[in-house]
Design a protein around this motif. Structure first.
Motif, PDB file in Angstrom:
ATOM      1  N   ALA A 256      -0.050   7.436 -15.519  1.00 36.68           N
ATOM      2  CA  ALA A 256       1.193   6.699 -15.321  1.00 36.68           C
ATOM      3  C   ALA A 256       1.214   6.001 -13.966  1.00 36.68           C
ATOM      4  O   ALA A 256       1.716   4.870 -13.841  1.00 36.68           O
ATOM      5  N   ALA A 257       0.666   6.654 -12.940  1.00 40.32           N
ATOM      6  CA  ALA A 257       0.607   6.033 -11.618  1.00 40.32           C
ATOM      7  C   ALA A 257      -0.292   4.795 -11.645  1.00 40.32           C
ATOM      8  O   ALA A 257       0.043   3.760 -11.046  1.00 40.32           O
ATOM      9  N   ILE A 258      -1.402   4.882 -12.352  1.00 41.68           N
ATOM     10  CA  ILE A 258      -2.289   3.722 -12.473  1.00 41.68           C
ATOM     11  C   ILE A 258      -1.567   2.567 -13.161  1.00 41.68           C
ATOM     12  O   ILE A 258      -1.670   1.407 -12.741  1.00 41.68           O
TER      13      ILE A 258
ATOM     14  N   ILE B 205       0.839  -1.203   0.000  1.00 47.53           N
ATOM     15  CA  ILE B 205       0.000   0.000   0.000  1.00 47.53           C
ATOM     16  C   ILE B 205       0.871   1.248   0.000  1.00 47.53           C
ATOM     17  O   ILE B 205       0.562   2.236  -0.690  1.00 47.53           O
ATOM     18  N   LYS B 206       1.986   1.230   0.724  1.00 43.24           N
ATOM     19  CA  LYS B 206       2.927   2.353   0.689  1.00 43.24           C
ATOM     20  C   LYS B 206       3.499   2.530  -0.718  1.00 43.24           C
ATOM     21  O   LYS B 206       3.694   3.674  -1.181  1.00 43.24           O
ATOM     22  N   GLN B 207       3.756   1.428  -1.429  1.00 46.21           N
ATOM     23  CA  GLN B 207       4.243   1.530  -2.807  1.00 46.21           C
ATOM     24  C   GLN B 207       3.213   2.198  -3.703  1.00 46.21           C
ATOM     25  O   GLN B 207       3.562   3.028  -4.557  1.00 46.21           O
ATOM     26  N   MET B 208       1.940   1.832  -3.521  1.00 46.22           N
ATOM     27  CA  MET B 208       0.897   2.472  -4.321  1.00 46.22           C
ATOM     28  C   MET B 208       0.825   3.960  -4.005  1.00 46.22           C
ATOM     29  O   MET B 208       0.649   4.795  -4.914  1.00 46.22           O
ATOM     30  N   HIS B 209       0.976   4.296  -2.740  1.00 42.34           N
ATOM     31  CA  HIS B 209       0.957   5.710  -2.363  1.00 42.34           C
ATOM     32  C   HIS B 209       2.122   6.463  -3.006  1.00 42.34           C
ATOM     33  O   HIS B 209       1.964   7.588  -3.498  1.00 42.34           O
TER      34      HIS B 209
END
Length: 262
Positions: A227-229, A211-215
């Motif tokens: 790009a984040a998606i 979850i921290k990586q997704m953040h």
């Protein structure tokens, strides 16, 4: 017999389980149904086509099921549905839906709704949320499971707050808050993830790390949202233990019509 105070006014068509308690001077309308174990405090007004489940505690002076504050509303028989085990504190106001958006306001199970909260028409509150004192939800707002809104916060129409997200004291939300994200400010700015809340709910260290990586993809790498998606999508290949968390985030971002808090 229902435990109804002598001064309460309960319409003969209302349906109350046998052990429902109704306090002094409460008023309950004809189209109200209240499940077993629920209590209604003094001076509450419960009206409209309202269904309330089991073991809810509604404190004094709450207004539940009143007509929506929408000038388009023309008296249609729209609905309010409340699940089980909710606490609804003093002076909370919850309105029924409008025909422009499905005609339903809904509140799930085990929600903690503090004093002076307003939940407008067509809002949908999931389960296990905490809505602190004097939070104001405009129409069509959605709150995911375990979401937390700090006191005196305001939420714009159609905003969605994702599961496990958290907004601090006096936050103004005019854009969506992705799952797991904490935010604060006026306007709101993302601060981090709700790591402590996730630990309390049994999330493993591996899941919290993902979850921290997704953040970081959303907020720390100066990426466009697209790009984040794409980066979050690529995480699925090597994170089977976090697949549900990744899918939750991707599904939320795909439908973020108002944009997200950045």
């Amino acid at each position: 017999m229902s435990r109804i105070h002598a001064t309460a006014i309960v319409d003969v068509q209302a349906e109350l389980a046998d052990d429902v308690t109704v306090g002094p001077y409460a008023v309950i309308g004809a189209h109200v149904r209240i499940g077993a174990g629920s209590t209604v405090g003094a001076h509450c007004v419960i009206d409209g086509h309202t269904t309330i489940g089991r073991d809810n505690r509604i404190f004094q002076f709450a207004s539940v099921g009143a007509a929506p504050q929408d000038k388009k509303y023309a008296g249609e028989p729209t609905l309010l549905q409340i699940g089980d085990g909710n606490t609804i504190r003093e002076f909370v106001t919850i309105n029924t839906g409008t025909v422009q958006d499905g005609g339903l306001t809904s509140i799930g199970d085990d929600n903690w709704i503090m004093a002076y909260v307003h939940i407008a028409h067509d809002c949908h509150i999931a389960d296990h949320t905490i809505i602190a004192n004097a939070v104001q939800l405009a129409g069509h707002v959605h709150l995911g499971d375990w979401a937390y809104l700090g006191g005196l916060s305001g939420v714009h129409q159609y905003v969605r707050v994702g599961a496990h997200a958290m907004a601090g004291f006096q936050t103004r939300l005019s854009q969506d808050v992705p799952p797991y994200v904490t935010c604060a400010g006026n306007p709101a700015e993302a601060q981090g993830i709700n790591a402590e809340g996730l630990k309390r709910r049994g999330f493993s260290a591996e899941r919290i790390s993902r979850i921290k990586q997704m953040h970081r993809a959303l907020y720390r790498k100066s990426l466009t949202l697209e790009a984040a998606i794409a980066e979050i999508e690529s995480m699925k290949a090597d994170a089977p233990e976090s697949l549900a968390d990744i899918e939750l985030m991707l599904g939320f971002l795909a439908s973020a019509a108002r944009g997200i808090v950045r």
